[in-house]
Design a protein around this motif. Structure first.
Motif, PDB file in Angstrom:
ATOM      1  N   MET A  87      40.583  35.118  40.118  1.00  0.00           N
ATOM      2  CA  MET A  87      39.256  35.021  39.504  1.00  0.00           C
ATOM      3  C   MET A  87      39.075  36.166  38.522  1.00  0.00           C
ATOM      4  O   MET A  87      39.157  37.332  38.906  1.00  0.00           O
ATOM      5  CB  MET A  87      38.193  35.082  40.611  1.00  0.00           C
ATOM      6  N   THR A  88      38.855  35.833  37.265  1.00  0.00           N
ATOM      7  CA  THR A  88      38.533  36.888  36.310  1.00  0.00           C
ATOM      8  C   THR A  88      37.022  37.102  36.318  1.00  0.00           C
ATOM      9  O   THR A  88      36.266  36.242  36.780  1.00  0.00           O
ATOM     10  CB  THR A  88      38.949  36.495  34.881  1.00  0.00           C
ATOM     11  N   ASP A 118      37.785  40.226  30.993  1.00  0.00           N
ATOM     12  CA  ASP A 118      39.093  39.612  31.228  1.00  0.00           C
ATOM     13  C   ASP A 118      39.817  40.169  32.452  1.00  0.00           C
ATOM     14  O   ASP A 118      40.929  39.763  32.754  1.00  0.00           O
ATOM     15  CB  ASP A 118      39.988  39.798  29.995  1.00  0.00           C
ATOM     16  N   ARG A 119      39.194  41.110  33.133  1.00  0.00           N
ATOM     17  CA  ARG A 119      39.880  41.728  34.279  1.00  0.00           C
ATOM     18  C   ARG A 119      39.758  40.830  35.508  1.00  0.00           C
ATOM     19  O   ARG A 119      38.738  40.188  35.716  1.00  0.00           O
ATOM     20  CB  ARG A 119      39.243  43.086  34.591  1.00  0.00           C
ATOM     21  N   THR A 122      39.829  41.332  41.618  1.00  0.00           N
ATOM     22  CA  THR A 122      40.510  42.147  42.633  1.00  0.00           C
ATOM     23  C   THR A 122      40.989  43.479  42.068  1.00  0.00           C
ATOM     24  O   THR A 122      41.362  44.366  42.824  1.00  0.00           O
ATOM     25  CB  THR A 122      41.727  41.393  43.202  1.00  0.00           C
TER      26      THR A 122
ATOM     27  N   ARG B 204      50.004  30.753  43.030  1.00  0.00           N
ATOM     28  CA  ARG B 204      49.072  31.890  43.022  1.00  0.00           C
ATOM     29  C   ARG B 204      49.493  33.061  42.138  1.00  0.00           C
ATOM     30  O   ARG B 204      48.661  33.546  41.346  1.00  0.00           O
ATOM     31  CB  ARG B 204      48.814  32.370  44.467  1.00  0.00           C
ATOM     32  N   ARG B 208      45.340  33.134  36.824  1.00  0.00           N
ATOM     33  CA  ARG B 208      44.262  34.092  36.600  1.00  0.00           C
ATOM     34  C   ARG B 208      42.904  33.516  36.984  1.00  0.00           C
ATOM     35  O   ARG B 208      41.945  34.248  37.223  1.00  0.00           O
ATOM     36  CB  ARG B 208      44.227  34.520  35.126  1.00  0.00           C
ATOM     37  N   THR B 209      42.800  32.195  36.993  1.00  0.00           N
ATOM     38  CA  THR B 209      41.526  31.555  37.319  1.00  0.00           C
ATOM     39  C   THR B 209      41.779  30.432  38.326  1.00  0.00           C
ATOM     40  O   THR B 209      42.913  29.973  38.470  1.00  0.00           O
ATOM     41  CB  THR B 209      40.876  30.928  36.070  1.00  0.00           C
ATOM     42  N   PRO B 210      40.738  29.972  39.018  1.00  0.00           N
ATOM     43  CA  PRO B 210      40.907  28.858  39.961  1.00  0.00           C
ATOM     44  C   PRO B 210      41.473  27.621  39.272  1.00  0.00           C
ATOM     45  O   PRO B 210      42.337  26.934  39.830  1.00  0.00           O
ATOM     46  CB  PRO B 210      39.485  28.602  40.461  1.00  0.00           C
TER      47      PRO B 210
END
Lengths: 253, 262
Positions: A87-88, A118-119, A122, B204, B208-210
């Motif tokens: 998740m960004t 954009d990070r 986590t 995974r 970067r995104t779901p």
């Protein structure tokens, strides 16, 4: 207090959890623009109260009413993302509905989290993560901002900075703020009201602004910019034993 | 073209992998791996019921899987240890299913094909079930996607945004039961859980995104299906387990390369 203009109101609210009555007979209301801080010992039902207000917990008795169409921003406590979920920050702000880029950029700037879009979530520090949560709560231009122990895990300068920022945000948005503080005595100095909760509303009052007091400096050092204040518990009613004990204990430390 | 059993096998494997992908990511994010196993094992009981009551196997496995998912969700929501409830349910359902199958044994039942899949015997009708069921799963999860992802990130954030995470959990249960019923013929009850989690876990490190992880999961699932079938053909090995082996291989490579990239 005029109930007419209240943004959110609870009447005779009781919440049961695991067969135990966690909150009983809580009645209060928040007016537009008001800053209310909730304090209370661990396990006193502070977070439960907020969860009931956002609709996550059904009342066992009483009710919660919101003004129709109330825009509500919520900063949850101790949100931890499972590391298996990528998740960004930008994607997180677009949940559950997409927000225009200007809106995201503005909210991030207001919360002091600019440039983090954009990070991955986590990869953020504790303070950055809290500011991103605040930014997310601001996206909708809320009329009521609800924060559950937003400074947990921050060091004291970090806490003071967060409260300072919150005060700025609140002044520019003009929203009401309802916040749970994990400190029994230290609250945002701009609080209009402090509610002390321990299973019920124990006492209620205004915080003292004591930025110069010894006690305050002992707790926070200098340079907190007047964002914090102390709250002295003035009891207007007789207490059950547990409530009294908690206060006595808290004032000693 | 569909008259060739190999073409049907490829289409079945690819269809099952695509149906599993949108659910698999949630199984991984919500740590429901054991939950998926319990639900899949209940399908064996569904097979026994279908034979006993002479109802279609798809309907019976769908019903038992759904019932199992709801029961387990209800029990773990009642303060029982989720780990314990799932352990009992997963193995209990499997044992009960095996016993039930032995009791109803009228026409000689090839139990192994329901435990490990029987992809080379897939019929045109099976294909319709797999792709139809997969399409329903895709539409269901696509429709609820933003709500599901929000509820997975934080129940409280979901409530505050006017989303009921309990309802979203029901969506996942329904989708899970559908995937179980769809994939039974392809990889069998014992390996459906693997089809759900391994491609998602392999995707995974590169996501970067779901949404990116969903795309990666679907792609790796399809590659595993094709690679597994190819392996089964070349080495004359059982098809379902070969597909899972291919997925596990992708996972190992992805995991090691992901560690190196960090």
């Amino acid at each position: 207090m005029t109930l007419e203009g209240a943004l959110i109101r609870s009447e005779g609210l009781s919440i049961r959890h695991g067969g135990r009555e966690v909150l009983r007979d809580v009645s209060f209301a928040i007016e537009a623009g008001e800053i209310v801080t909730v304090v209370g010992p661990n396990g006193s039902g502070k977070s439960t109260l907020l969860k009931a207000l956002i609709g996550a917990l059904p009342p066992a008795a009483g009710r919660v009413t919101r003004r129709a169409g109330l825009r509500l921003g919520y900063v949850p406590q101790g949100l931890r993302l499972d590391p298996s979920m990528p998740m960004t920050v930008g994607r997180f702000l677009n949940l559950p509905k997409r927000v225009a880029e200007e809106g995201r950029t503005r909210a991030l700037a207001e919360a002091g989290a600019q440039g983090l879009e954009d990070r991955p979530l986590t990869a953020l520090s504790g303070g950055q993560f809290q500011r991103v949560l605040l930014a997310r709560a601001l996206l909708d231009r809320p009329e009521l901002l609800i924060l559950d122990e937003p400074t947990t895990g921050l060091d004291q300068p970090g806490q003071a900075a967060f409260y300072q920022r919150l005060e700025d945000v609140r002044n520019s948005l003009g929203c009401a703020v309802l916040m749970v503080s994990h400190e029994l005595h230290v609250v945002m100095s701009a609080s209009d009201r402090v509610l002390c909760v321990n299973g019920h509303i124990c006492c209620e009052g205004r915080p003292e602004v004591v930025a110069q007091a010894e006690e305050y400096r002992a707790l926070f050092g200098t340079g907190t910019g007047g964002a914090l204040a102390l709250y002295r518990h003035e009891h207007s009613h007789r207490h059950d034993e547990t409530c009294e004990l908690d206060h006595t204990h808290g004032e000693d430390t | 073209m569909l008259d060739d059993f190999l073409v049907r096998a490829v289409l079945a494997a690819v269809g099952a992998a695509l149906a599993a992908a949108p659910l698999g990511v949630f199984v991984v994010w919500r740590r429901m791996a054991y939950f998926g196993d319990a639900t899949a094992h209940a399908a064996v009981l569904g097979v026994a019921l279908a034979l006993a009551l002479s109802v279609p196997i798809f309907a019976a496995t769908l019903a038992t899987a759904l019932l199992m998912a709801l029961t387990v969700a209800w029990l773990s929501g009642r303060g029982h240890s989720a780990d314990l409830v799932l352990g009992v349910a997963a193995h209990g359902a499997l044992a009960l299913g095996l016993v039930a199958v032995s009791l109803v044994e009228g026409p000689r039942l090839d139990l192994e094909s329901y435990l490990f899949g029987d992809i080379l015997a897939v019929t045109k009708r099976d294909l319709a079930v797999i792709w139809g069921g997969g399409a329903v799963v895709a539409v269901l999860i696509g429709w609820r996607w933003a709500r599901l992802v929000t509820s997975t990130v934080s129940k409280d954030l979901a409530w505050a945004a006017g989303i009921n995470p309990k309802r979203e959990q029901l969506t996942l249960m329904l989708a899970l039961a559908l995937v179980v019923a769809v994939a039974l013929k392809v990889v069998g009850a014992l390996l459906i859980g693997a089809l759900l989690i391994i491609p998602a876990a392999a995707a995974r490190p590169w996501s970067r995104t779901p949404e990116g992880m969903l795309a990666g999961t679907a792609a790796l699932g399809v590659l595993s299906a094709l690679g597994g079938l190819w392996g089964a053909w070349v080495f004359d090995t059982p098809a379902g387990p070969s597909v899972v082996c291919a997925a596990a291989l992708f996972f190992s490579v992805s995991f090691l390369a992901g560690r190196r990239a960090e």
